[in-house]
Design a protein around this motif. Structure first.
Motif, mmCIF file in Angstrom:
data_model
loop_
_atom_site.group_PDB
_atom_site.id
_atom_site.type_symbol
_atom_site.label_atom_id
_atom_site.label_comp_id
_atom_site.label_asym_id
_atom_site.label_seq_id
_atom_site.Cartn_x
_atom_site.Cartn_y
_atom_site.Cartn_z
ATOM 1 N N THR A 21 18.666 191.876 -83.543
ATOM 2 C CA THR A 21 19.439 190.701 -83.159
ATOM 3 C C THR A 21 19.534 190.499 -81.658
ATOM 4 O O THR A 21 19.871 189.423 -81.217
ATOM 5 N N LEU A 22 19.268 191.501 -80.883
ATOM 6 C CA LEU A 22 19.375 191.394 -79.438
ATOM 7 C C LEU A 22 18.029 190.959 -78.870
ATOM 8 O O LEU A 22 17.050 191.689 -78.971
ATOM 9 N N ARG A 23 17.996 189.791 -78.296
ATOM 10 C CA ARG A 23 16.750 189.273 -77.721
ATOM 11 C C ARG A 23 16.687 189.661 -76.247
ATOM 12 O O ARG A 23 17.452 189.159 -75.436
ATOM 13 N N ILE A 24 15.782 190.550 -75.926
ATOM 14 C CA ILE A 24 15.630 191.031 -74.559
ATOM 15 C C ILE A 24 14.448 190.319 -73.925
ATOM 16 O O ILE A 24 13.321 190.426 -74.404
ATOM 17 N N GLU A 25 14.724 189.585 -72.855
ATOM 18 C CA GLU A 25 13.676 188.894 -72.104
ATOM 19 C C GLU A 25 13.328 189.712 -70.862
ATOM 20 O O GLU A 25 14.149 190.456 -70.356
ATOM 21 N N HIS A 26 12.133 189.515 -70.354
ATOM 22 C CA HIS A 26 11.654 190.199 -69.140
ATOM 23 C C HIS A 26 11.704 191.713 -69.309
ATOM 24 O O HIS A 26 11.974 192.435 -68.368
ATOM 25 N N ASP A 109 24.195 186.704 -69.002
ATOM 26 C CA ASP A 109 22.780 186.729 -69.380
ATOM 27 C C ASP A 109 22.097 188.053 -69.031
ATOM 28 O O ASP A 109 20.960 188.068 -68.564
ATOM 29 N N LEU A 110 22.796 189.142 -69.264
ATOM 30 C CA LEU A 110 22.229 190.460 -68.980
ATOM 31 C C LEU A 110 20.903 190.680 -69.709
ATOM 32 O O LEU A 110 20.034 191.386 -69.216
ATOM 33 N N PHE A 111 20.740 190.030 -70.860
ATOM 34 C CA PHE A 111 19.559 190.247 -71.687
ATOM 35 C C PHE A 111 18.406 189.330 -71.289
ATOM 36 O O PHE A 111 17.288 189.497 -71.758
ATOM 37 N N GLY A 112 18.671 188.374 -70.399
ATOM 38 C CA GLY A 112 17.637 187.434 -69.995
ATOM 39 C C GLY A 112 17.234 187.518 -68.532
ATOM 40 O O GLY A 112 16.141 187.112 -68.172
ATOM 41 N N ILE A 113 18.108 188.063 -67.679
ATOM 42 C CA ILE A 113 17.781 188.090 -66.251
ATOM 43 C C ILE A 113 16.734 189.153 -65.952
ATOM 44 O O ILE A 113 16.499 190.060 -66.742
ATOM 45 N N ARG A 114 16.123 189.008 -64.793
ATOM 46 C CA ARG A 114 15.089 189.958 -64.372
ATOM 47 C C ARG A 114 15.680 191.023 -63.455
ATOM 48 O O ARG A 114 16.731 190.846 -62.854
ATOM 49 N N ASP A 115 14.945 192.104 -63.348
ATOM 50 C CA ASP A 115 15.297 193.169 -62.431
ATOM 51 C C ASP A 115 15.161 192.641 -60.997
ATOM 52 O O ASP A 115 14.325 191.782 -60.717
ATOM 53 N N GLU A 116 15.964 193.171 -60.093
ATOM 54 C CA GLU A 116 15.961 192.716 -58.703
ATOM 55 C C GLU A 116 14.570 192.795 -58.066
ATOM 56 O O GLU A 116 14.183 191.922 -57.294
ATOM 57 N N LYS A 117 13.821 193.814 -58.397
ATOM 58 C CA LYS A 117 12.485 193.991 -57.812
ATOM 59 C C LYS A 117 11.500 192.917 -58.264
ATOM 60 O O LYS A 117 10.475 192.707 -57.634
ATOM 61 N N GLU A 118 11.794 192.243 -59.360
ATOM 62 C CA GLU A 118 10.907 191.217 -59.902
ATOM 63 C C GLU A 118 11.212 189.822 -59.362
ATOM 64 O O GLU A 118 10.510 188.881 -59.690
ATOM 65 N N ILE A 119 12.260 189.710 -58.541
ATOM 66 C CA ILE A 119 12.683 188.400 -58.042
ATOM 67 C C ILE A 119 12.291 188.288 -56.574
ATOM 68 O O ILE A 119 12.822 189.018 -55.734
ATOM 69 N N PRO A 120 11.378 187.377 -56.238
ATOM 70 C CA PRO A 120 10.995 187.227 -54.829
ATOM 71 C C PRO A 120 12.150 186.623 -54.026
ATOM 72 O O PRO A 120 12.755 185.644 -54.438
ATOM 73 N N ASN A 121 12.446 187.252 -52.883
ATOM 74 C CA ASN A 121 13.523 186.751 -52.040
ATOM 75 C C ASN A 121 13.346 187.330 -50.637
ATOM 76 O O ASN A 121 13.567 188.517 -50.426
ATOM 77 N N PHE A 122 12.952 186.493 -49.696
ATOM 78 C CA PHE A 122 12.847 186.944 -48.317
ATOM 79 C C PHE A 122 14.247 186.999 -47.720
ATOM 80 O O PHE A 122 15.033 186.073 -47.857
ATOM 81 N N CYS A 123 14.543 188.092 -47.040
ATOM 82 C CA CYS A 123 15.854 188.248 -46.429
ATOM 83 C C CYS A 123 15.718 189.116 -45.181
ATOM 84 O O CYS A 123 15.346 190.286 -45.283
#
Length: 183
Positions: A21-26, A109-123
């Motif tokens: 029942t738990l749909r895990i994305e990414h 949306d813990l089950f749908g968000i991506r890991d921090e390393k997978e999100i491009p973000n220049f800072c």
């Protein structure tokens, strides 16, 4: 008519909820070899496992303390796992508290968000702090799994705006801190 609805629930609703029942994305396909033994054991007995820990660089997973939420059917349970002594202890949380934690995980949306390393973000301030904490969620179902790891999201949500997922992680940790009993 009552018999019809009872049969409908028994033959349709329960089988639907007893499936994955738990749909895990990414995430990725579930792999037993990538999961710690206490999580493996809990996952074999439940529909899903969500394990959280806060740790500092260099701190071994074997000595971490985890907050764990499991679900089997409609029943939620919480545990604390101490890596130091290898003990899994059941927590006496009220059903309303367990439900609030679960709803917060869903709302953020813990089950749908991506890991921090997978999100491009220049800072430009990306490396301004060292030796800080990381929040890590390990999410398991029978067929899927993922690990969400966010390095000091409270600092970076201000210093490096643009990743809304950090607030989702902060909110999820806050409800655990609020409702988890002190050891």
């Amino acid at each position: 008519m009552k018999l019809f609805f009872t049969l409908l629930i028994l033959f349709f609703v329960f089988p639907v909820f007893s499936q994955d029942t738990l749909r895990i994305e990414h995430g990725r396909d579930y792999d037993d070899s990538l999961v710690q033994p206490f999580m493996r054991s809990l996952n074999s007995e439940n529909d899903f496992v969500v394990a959280f820990r806060a740790f500092y660089p260099g701190k071994s997973a074997r000595v971490s303390e985890y907050f764990v939420l499991t679900g089997s059917g409609a029943q939620l349970k919480a545990y604390v796992y101490s890596g130091i002594n290898g003990r899994l202890k059941s927590l006496n949380l009220l059903p309303g508290s367990l439900d609030q934690i679960w709803k917060t995980f869903q709302q953020n949306d813990l089950f749908g968000i991506r890991d921090e390393k997978e999100i491009p973000n220049f800072c430009p301030k990306k490396y301004d702090i060292y030796e800080s904490h990381t929040y890590e969620f390990t999410i398991l179902s029978k067929s899927r799994m993922k690990v969400l790891s966010y390095y000091n999201p409270e600092y970076y949500i201000v210093a490096c705006y643009g990743i809304s997922e950090r607030q989702n992680i902060i909110n999820s940790v806050a409800v655990i801190d609020l409702l988890r009993p002190e050891n």
